[in-house]
Design an enzyme around this catalytic site. Structure first.
Site, PDB file in Angstrom:
ATOM      1  CB  CYS A  19      68.598 -15.990  38.504  1.00  0.00           C
ATOM      2  SG  CYS A  19      68.528 -16.509  37.105  1.00  0.00           S
ATOM      3  CD  GLU A  65      72.956 -21.769  42.559  1.00  0.00           C
ATOM      4  OE1 GLU A  65      72.697 -22.186  41.407  1.00  0.00           O
ATOM      5  OE2 GLU A  65      73.046 -20.581  43.005  1.00  0.00           O
ATOM      6  CG  HIS A  67      72.527 -19.371  39.383  1.00  0.00           C
ATOM      7  ND1 HIS A  67      71.472 -20.174  39.986  1.00  0.00           N
ATOM      8  CD2 HIS A  67      72.041 -18.649  38.342  1.00  0.00           C
ATOM      9  CE1 HIS A  67      70.482 -20.134  39.223  1.00  0.00           C
ATOM     10  NE2 HIS A  67      70.692 -19.289  38.039  1.00  0.00           N
TER      11      HIS A  67
END
Length: 363
Positions: A248, A340, A338
């Protein structure tokens, strides 16, 4: 009240008062708690496109930071009750406790269409009984996201360590906290990494001095064009030959360190359903996003940079935006999304494993 003069009337939701920020929309149908507590939303008023928000309440386990970071919250139909076995409070209660002003009953479909056509813009939430002209003046006087240096405002003030989840650490990772979500060091720790989380303004000499196996660059808010200090730190890491992985905002910082420019998107990518193509394999992943800026780089071919050859590794299938970079001559790569993915999807979770393998190869 949007800065172009368009206004929407609704009902008070959360704390009472006024709020100002950049109006953006998030397309996730779930995960509002993770959205609210994501530091990347600092100074933004978030419009949820899913109409029904709040039905699972709020709990103490799913926060991605220590507090709610959004400047304001806009929903269509807030749930009247919190109905989930993990719920400890209602969404409205947490918004009021955090002093976050919200508004409900808004035609969020019309608002989202307006932002898609006109672009993300400054806005304000205030009492409908107030003078609309005065509110519009305050909106237009509020700061723009362009040129905003926000990462130091949401970064950790002091370094701390997240222990490896495997007991004995297999790797030491220096993680530059630019507004990092808690799920990121947790994902690295699960792979055996001892994660040293450092403030955004940490210098390159400190990063290199930790003798890490790898350096991680986190997500975060603001304009990457202001991140000169972070860019200089990353260049020191690249000069030292230490593996780098950025996501990001971290993708944009690495891009600038390599010599690429960044620019502001019209309305950005925010949500849990963004399709991204891996240029090397053709594999398509549905990914989680939260960014209003992007990297300007050629989508095809190899670019020569001060750190050797670099190619675009991932591309958005919605609008062709650069979604990742791969360095061919130094151990560094990054993605705009992202991996995660709290709360999901988890199509890109294997990128943490790629970082682990890169550290192992360069140890």
């Amino acid at each position: 009240m949007l800065e172009d003069g368009r206004s929407f009337v609704g009902e008070a939701f959360g704390a009472s008062g006024e709020a100002f920020g950049e109006a953006v929309f998030a397309t996730g149908m779930t995960g509002y708690q993770e959205t609210l507590t994501d530091p990347s939303y600092h100074r933004q008023i978030v419009v949820m496109t899913a109409p029904h928000i709040g039905n699972t309440g709020m709990n103490d386990d799913d926060n991605e930071s220590e507090k709610i970071h959004v400047a304001g919250f806009v929903v269509r139909d807030p749930s009247r009750i919190a109905s989930n076995w993990r719920a400890q409070r209602t969404l409205d209660e947490d918004l009021r406790a955090a002093g976050v002003v919200g508004i409900s009953g808004v035609d969020t479909r019309a608002l989202t269409r307006h932002l898609r056509e006109r672009g993300a813009m400054r806005c304000g939430i205030g009492a409908a009984s107030d003078d609309e002209g005065k509110l519009l003046e305050r909106v237009r006087a509020s700061p723009s996201m362009v040129g905003a240096d926000l990462a130091p405002q949401v970064s950790t003030e002091r370094p701390y360590v997240v222990a490896a989840g495997t007991g004995e650490p297999l790797f030491r990772v220096a993680a530059l906290d630019l507004g990092m979500k808690r799920s990121i060091p947790a994902s690295l720790a699960a792979l055996g990494c001892e994660v040293h989380v450092l403030p955004a303004r940490t210098g390159g000499d400190v990063l290199v001095g930790l003798a890490p196996d790898g350096v991680f660059l986190s997500n975060g808010p603001g304009d990457p064009a202001t991140a000169d200090h972070e860019v200089a730190a990353v260049r020191a890491v690249l000069d030292a030959g230490i593996p780098v992985f950025g996501i990001c905002f971290g993708n944009q910082v690495l891009a600038r360190a390599l010599g690429f420019d960044t620019y502001k998107l019209a309305y950005g990518h925010r949500g849990l359903n963004q399709p991204v193509a891996d240029a090397a394999t053709g594999r398509i992943a549905v990914t989680s996003h939260n960014h209003g800026f992007a990297v300007r780089a050629p989508l095809e071919g190899v670019t020569e940079t001060p750190y050797g050859r670099v190619e675009v590794s991932h591309v958005s299938l919605n609008d062709g935006v650069v979604e990742g970079l791969a360095c061919l001559d130094v151990p560094a790569f990054s993605v705009q999304f992202h991996p995660e993915a709290a709360p999901g999807p988890h199509d890109a979770q294997d990128l943490f494993g790629r970082f682990r393998d890169l550290m192992a190869a360069y140890r």
